[in-house]
Motif scaffolding. Sequence first.
Motif, PDB file in Angstrom:
ATOM      1  N   ARG A   1       0.886  -1.182  -0.065  1.00  0.00           N
ATOM      2  CA  ARG A   1       0.044   0.025   0.044  1.00  0.00           C
ATOM      3  C   ARG A   1       0.724   1.368  -0.018  1.00  0.00           C
ATOM      4  O   ARG A   1       0.598   2.284  -0.677  1.00  0.00           O
ATOM      5  CB  ARG A   1      -0.775   0.145   1.218  1.00  0.00           C
ATOM      6  CG  ARG A   1      -1.895   1.153   1.334  1.00  0.00           C
ATOM      7  CD  ARG A   1      -2.880   1.365   0.246  1.00  0.00           C
ATOM      8  NE  ARG A   1      -3.675   2.516   0.214  1.00  0.00           N
ATOM      9  CZ  ARG A   1      -3.226   3.751  -0.371  1.00  0.00           C
ATOM     10  NH1 ARG A   1      -2.327   3.504  -0.918  1.00  0.00           N
ATOM     11  NH2 ARG A   1      -4.197   4.560  -0.233  1.00  0.00           N
ATOM     12  N   LYS A   2       1.994   1.242   0.796  1.00  0.00           N
ATOM     13  CA  LYS A   2       2.587   2.481   1.055  1.00  0.00           C
ATOM     14  C   LYS A   2       3.661   2.743  -0.318  1.00  0.00           C
ATOM     15  O   LYS A   2       3.520   3.923  -0.723  1.00  0.00           O
ATOM     16  CB  LYS A   2       3.738   2.156   2.213  1.00  0.00           C
ATOM     17  CG  LYS A   2       4.480   3.458   2.464  1.00  0.00           C
ATOM     18  CD  LYS A   2       5.140   3.359   3.733  1.00  0.00           C
ATOM     19  CE  LYS A   2       5.922   4.576   4.202  1.00  0.00           C
ATOM     20  NZ  LYS A   2       7.265   4.524   3.339  1.00  0.00           N
ATOM     21  N   ALA A   3       4.109   1.834  -0.783  1.00  0.00           N
ATOM     22  CA  ALA A   3       4.777   2.097  -2.186  1.00  0.00           C
ATOM     23  C   ALA A   3       3.744   2.303  -3.235  1.00  0.00           C
ATOM     24  O   ALA A   3       4.166   3.302  -4.099  1.00  0.00           O
ATOM     25  CB  ALA A   3       5.552   0.605  -2.764  1.00  0.00           C
ATOM     26  N   CYS A   4       2.435   1.811  -3.242  1.00  0.00           N
ATOM     27  CA  CYS A   4       1.633   2.357  -4.506  1.00  0.00           C
ATOM     28  C   CYS A   4       1.376   3.700  -3.901  1.00  0.00           C
ATOM     29  O   CYS A   4       1.302   4.409  -5.085  1.00  0.00           O
ATOM     30  CB  CYS A   4       0.246   1.389  -3.887  1.00  0.00           C
ATOM     31  SG  CYS A   4      -1.299   1.749  -4.851  1.00  0.00           S
ATOM     32  N   GLN A   5       1.073   4.317  -3.054  1.00  0.00           N
ATOM     33  CA  GLN A   5       0.736   5.623  -2.715  1.00  0.00           C
ATOM     34  C   GLN A   5       1.945   6.524  -2.997  1.00  0.00           C
ATOM     35  O   GLN A   5       1.805   7.522  -3.517  1.00  0.00           O
ATOM     36  CB  GLN A   5       0.640   5.808  -1.163  1.00  0.00           C
ATOM     37  CG  GLN A   5       0.015   7.080  -0.871  1.00  0.00           C
ATOM     38  CD  GLN A   5      -1.315   7.408  -1.318  1.00  0.00           C
ATOM     39  OE1 GLN A   5      -2.367   6.805  -1.225  1.00  0.00           O
ATOM     40  NE2 GLN A   5      -1.457   8.706  -2.147  1.00  0.00           N
ATOM     41  N   GLU A   6       2.969   5.991  -2.775  1.00  0.00           N
ATOM     42  CA  GLU A   6       4.466   6.990  -3.004  1.00  0.00           C
ATOM     43  C   GLU A   6       4.482   7.074  -4.604  1.00  0.00           C
ATOM     44  O   GLU A   6       4.814   8.208  -5.049  1.00  0.00           O
ATOM     45  CB  GLU A   6       5.371   6.221  -2.467  1.00  0.00           C
ATOM     46  CG  GLU A   6       5.753   6.609  -0.940  1.00  0.00           C
ATOM     47  CD  GLU A   6       6.914   5.641  -0.233  1.00  0.00           C
ATOM     48  OE1 GLU A   6       6.760   5.897   0.774  1.00  0.00           O
ATOM     49  OE2 GLU A   6       7.524   4.944  -0.972  1.00  0.00           O
ATOM     50  N   LEU A   7       4.001   5.872  -5.262  1.00  0.00           N
ATOM     51  CA  LEU A   7       4.449   6.076  -7.055  1.00  0.00           C
ATOM     52  C   LEU A   7       3.126   6.795  -7.258  1.00  0.00           C
ATOM     53  O   LEU A   7       3.344   7.716  -8.333  1.00  0.00           O
ATOM     54  CB  LEU A   7       4.353   4.589  -7.414  1.00  0.00           C
ATOM     55  CG  LEU A   7       4.319   4.520  -8.994  1.00  0.00           C
ATOM     56  CD1 LEU A   7       5.770   5.261  -9.377  1.00  0.00           C
ATOM     57  CD2 LEU A   7       4.207   3.205  -9.465  1.00  0.00           C
ATOM     58  N   PHE A   8       2.138   6.652  -6.811  1.00  0.00           N
ATOM     59  CA  PHE A   8       1.044   7.604  -7.363  1.00  0.00           C
ATOM     60  C   PHE A   8       1.416   9.241  -7.069  1.00  0.00           C
ATOM     61  O   PHE A   8       1.181   9.927  -7.843  1.00  0.00           O
ATOM     62  CB  PHE A   8      -0.435   7.201  -6.479  1.00  0.00           C
ATOM     63  CG  PHE A   8      -1.552   8.286  -6.824  1.00  0.00           C
ATOM     64  CD1 PHE A   8      -2.160   8.319  -7.894  1.00  0.00           C
ATOM     65  CD2 PHE A   8      -1.727   9.335  -5.955  1.00  0.00           C
ATOM     66  CE1 PHE A   8      -3.099   9.217  -8.252  1.00  0.00           C
ATOM     67  CE2 PHE A   8      -2.717  10.367  -6.261  1.00  0.00           C
ATOM     68  CZ  PHE A   8      -3.302  10.164  -7.179  1.00  0.00           C
TER      69      PHE A   8
END
Length: 163
Positions: free
Chosen positions: A18-25
Amino acid sequence: MMSAATGKCPACGFEGGRKACQELFDEIALKVRELAWTDSMKTWRLMHDVYSIQHEEDFCGRYRGLIMHLGGVCLGLEHGGAERGYRALQKSIERDLLKGQPYPPAPGIPRNRGSITIASLRSADQPVLLINGVDRWARSAWLAYADLQPMAREWVKQALDGN
Ligand SMILES: [Zn+2]
């Protein structure tokens, strides 16, 4: 609801959690702002709405959020993302709030929210790639919400009519 640092994002399936997903977004949203081409605001707005419906638990939680974001995807894909539409949608929500109109219970949110995630935009670094990539991603998520499309179209229609 929070996932471990690794593994898949529990909401969209992004590899990395989830965290990496948000960071990429966040990174890609920033890129869109920096490139700032004509109409980049439409892409920027659509990507936020798509991300929000793919992470419904975090961003739509309340029914109002679903109206704004799923309605936003509908506006982006079926109404050319005209600014007027978003304002109308926002206004219609505020009108309902003022009237104290109770919202019906949140409808069934699909478990599967499309096979395309923000990962597909990782290397998009030019306007044309970002525009097409966000469009493809939006269509995939919109399709995943097929059961709720008629309702979203109705929200948009009511908002546009009411203005
Ligand atoms: Zn995700």
